[in-house]
Design a protein around this motif. Structure first.
Motif, PDB file in Angstrom:
ATOM      1  N   ALA A  35     -19.027 -10.834 -62.622  1.00  0.00           N
ATOM      2  CA  ALA A  35     -19.741 -11.070 -63.879  1.00  0.00           C
ATOM      3  C   ALA A  35     -19.277 -12.376 -64.515  1.00  0.00           C
ATOM      4  N   ILE A  36     -17.974 -12.631 -64.481  1.00  0.00           N
ATOM      5  CA  ILE A  36     -17.441 -13.867 -65.057  1.00  0.00           C
ATOM      6  C   ILE A  36     -17.910 -15.081 -64.259  1.00  0.00           C
ATOM      7  N   ILE A  37     -17.816 -14.990 -62.937  1.00  0.00           N
ATOM      8  CA  ILE A  37     -18.218 -16.109 -62.071  1.00  0.00           C
ATOM      9  C   ILE A  37     -19.700 -16.441 -62.259  1.00  0.00           C
ATOM     10  N   THR A  38     -20.542 -15.413 -62.321  1.00  0.00           N
ATOM     11  CA  THR A  38     -21.992 -15.633 -62.398  1.00  0.00           C
ATOM     12  C   THR A  38     -22.498 -15.804 -63.830  1.00  0.00           C
ATOM     13  N   LYS A  39     -21.605 -15.621 -64.810  1.00  0.00           N
ATOM     14  CA  LYS A  39     -21.983 -15.709 -66.233  1.00  0.00           C
ATOM     15  C   LYS A  39     -23.058 -14.690 -66.595  1.00  0.00           C
ATOM     16  N   MET A  40     -22.960 -13.518 -65.950  1.00  0.00           N
ATOM     17  CA  MET A  40     -23.861 -12.404 -66.246  1.00  0.00           C
ATOM     18  C   MET A  40     -23.051 -11.333 -66.948  1.00  0.00           C
ATOM     19  N   THR A  41     -23.738 -10.401 -67.594  1.00  0.00           N
ATOM     20  CA  THR A  41     -23.022  -9.279 -68.201  1.00  0.00           C
ATOM     21  C   THR A  41     -22.694  -8.261 -67.112  1.00  0.00           C
ATOM     22  N   LEU A  42     -21.777  -7.370 -67.432  1.00  0.00           N
ATOM     23  CA  LEU A  42     -21.401  -6.322 -66.485  1.00  0.00           C
ATOM     24  C   LEU A  42     -22.610  -5.450 -66.153  1.00  0.00           C
ATOM     25  N   THR A  43     -23.426  -5.178 -67.154  1.00  0.00           N
ATOM     26  CA  THR A  43     -24.638  -4.378 -66.940  1.00  0.00           C
ATOM     27  C   THR A  43     -25.596  -5.096 -65.991  1.00  0.00           C
ATOM     28  N   GLN A  44     -25.751  -6.409 -66.168  1.00  0.00           N
ATOM     29  CA  GLN A  44     -26.651  -7.168 -65.292  1.00  0.00           C
ATOM     30  C   GLN A  44     -26.166  -7.138 -63.847  1.00  0.00           C
ATOM     31  N   VAL A  45     -24.847  -7.289 -63.659  1.00  0.00           N
ATOM     32  CA  VAL A  45     -24.286  -7.265 -62.306  1.00  0.00           C
ATOM     33  C   VAL A  45     -24.489  -5.882 -61.682  1.00  0.00           C
ATOM     34  N   SER A  46     -24.209  -4.842 -62.455  1.00  0.00           N
ATOM     35  CA  SER A  46     -24.387  -3.477 -61.950  1.00  0.00           C
ATOM     36  C   SER A  46     -25.830  -3.226 -61.554  1.00  0.00           C
ATOM     37  N   THR A  47     -26.747  -3.648 -62.397  1.00  0.00           N
ATOM     38  CA  THR A  47     -28.174  -3.464 -62.126  1.00  0.00           C
ATOM     39  C   THR A  47     -28.598  -4.260 -60.895  1.00  0.00           C
ATOM     40  N   TRP A  48     -28.095  -5.502 -60.770  1.00  0.00           N
ATOM     41  CA  TRP A  48     -28.448  -6.326 -59.630  1.00  0.00           C
ATOM     42  C   TRP A  48     -28.016  -5.642 -58.331  1.00  0.00           C
ATOM     43  N   PHE A  49     -26.772  -5.118 -58.306  1.00  0.00           N
ATOM     44  CA  PHE A  49     -26.283  -4.456 -57.096  1.00  0.00           C
ATOM     45  C   PHE A  49     -27.064  -3.180 -56.797  1.00  0.00           C
ATOM     46  N   ALA A  50     -27.395  -2.414 -57.826  1.00  0.00           N
ATOM     47  CA  ALA A  50     -28.172  -1.186 -57.611  1.00  0.00           C
ATOM     48  C   ALA A  50     -29.535  -1.526 -57.012  1.00  0.00           C
ATOM     49  N   ASN A  51     -30.183  -2.544 -57.557  1.00  0.00           N
ATOM     50  CA  ASN A  51     -31.489  -2.952 -57.038  1.00  0.00           C
ATOM     51  C   ASN A  51     -31.379  -3.518 -55.623  1.00  0.00           C
ATOM     52  N   ALA A  52     -30.341  -4.300 -55.374  1.00  0.00           N
ATOM     53  CA  ALA A  52     -30.155  -4.889 -54.039  1.00  0.00           C
ATOM     54  C   ALA A  52     -29.923  -3.799 -52.998  1.00  0.00           C
ATOM     55  N   ARG A  53     -29.087  -2.809 -53.341  1.00  0.00           N
ATOM     56  CA  ARG A  53     -28.849  -1.699 -52.397  1.00  0.00           C
ATOM     57  C   ARG A  53     -30.144  -0.941 -52.142  1.00  0.00           C
ATOM     58  N   ARG A  54     -30.933  -0.727 -53.189  1.00  0.00           N
ATOM     59  CA  ARG A  54     -32.198  -0.004 -53.036  1.00  0.00           C
ATOM     60  C   ARG A  54     -33.145  -0.780 -52.133  1.00  0.00           C
ATOM     61  N   ARG A  55     -33.232  -2.102 -52.347  1.00  0.00           N
ATOM     62  CA  ARG A  55     -34.113  -2.927 -51.510  1.00  0.00           C
ATOM     63  C   ARG A  55     -33.667  -2.902 -50.051  1.00  0.00           C
ATOM     64  N   LEU A  56     -32.372  -3.050 -49.812  1.00  0.00           N
ATOM     65  CA  LEU A  56     -31.874  -3.081 -48.438  1.00  0.00           C
ATOM     66  C   LEU A  56     -32.072  -1.747 -47.739  1.00  0.00           C
ATOM     67  N   LYS A  57     -31.849  -0.673 -48.451  1.00  0.00           N
ATOM     68  CA  LYS A  57     -32.038   0.653 -47.858  1.00  0.00           C
ATOM     69  C   LYS A  57     -33.521   0.870 -47.521  1.00  0.00           C
ATOM     70  N   LYS A  58     -34.398   0.412 -48.412  1.00  0.00           N
ATOM     71  CA  LYS A  58     -35.839   0.550 -48.208  1.00  0.00           C
ATOM     72  C   LYS A  58     -36.284  -0.216 -46.963  1.00  0.00           C
ATOM     73  N   GLU A  59     -35.671  -1.373 -46.739  1.00  0.00           N
ATOM     74  CA  GLU A  59     -36.025  -2.200 -45.585  1.00  0.00           C
ATOM     75  C   GLU A  59     -35.253  -1.793 -44.334  1.00  0.00           C
ATOM     76  N   ASN A  60     -34.430  -0.742 -44.431  1.00  0.00           N
ATOM     77  CA  ASN A  60     -33.608  -0.263 -43.312  1.00  0.00           C
ATOM     78  C   ASN A  60     -32.677  -1.330 -42.756  1.00  0.00           C
TER      79      ASN A  60
END
Length: 67
Positions: A35-60
């Motif tokens: 979060a510090i490196i990317t200048k994002m909030t902790l919530t934004q980082v958490s959401t980004w990872f949740a969405n990324a995992r969902r996308r990757l799982k969907k694409e197998n």
């Protein structure tokens, strides 16, 4: 006003995700660091990872057992 994530910020997150593809869940300390490196909030980082995992799982592209 909400800012969209840029390629620069997401490339850091994508790199972390690729390096940890066996277990794509960020420990709290690393999430704070990202979060510090990317200048994002902790919530934004958490959401980004949740969405990324969902996308990757969907694409197998990744399979892991959820925590």
């Amino acid at each position: 006003r909400r800012k969209n994530a840029t390629r620069e910020t997401t490339s850091t997150l994508k790199t972390w995700l690729y390096e940890h593809r066996k277990n794509p869940y960020t420990p709290p300390g690393e999430k704070i660091m990202l979060a510090i490196i990317t200048k994002m909030t902790l919530t934004q980082v958490s959401t980004w990872f949740a969405n990324a995992r969902r996308r990757l799982k969907k694409e197998n592209k990744m399979t892991w057992s959820p925590k």
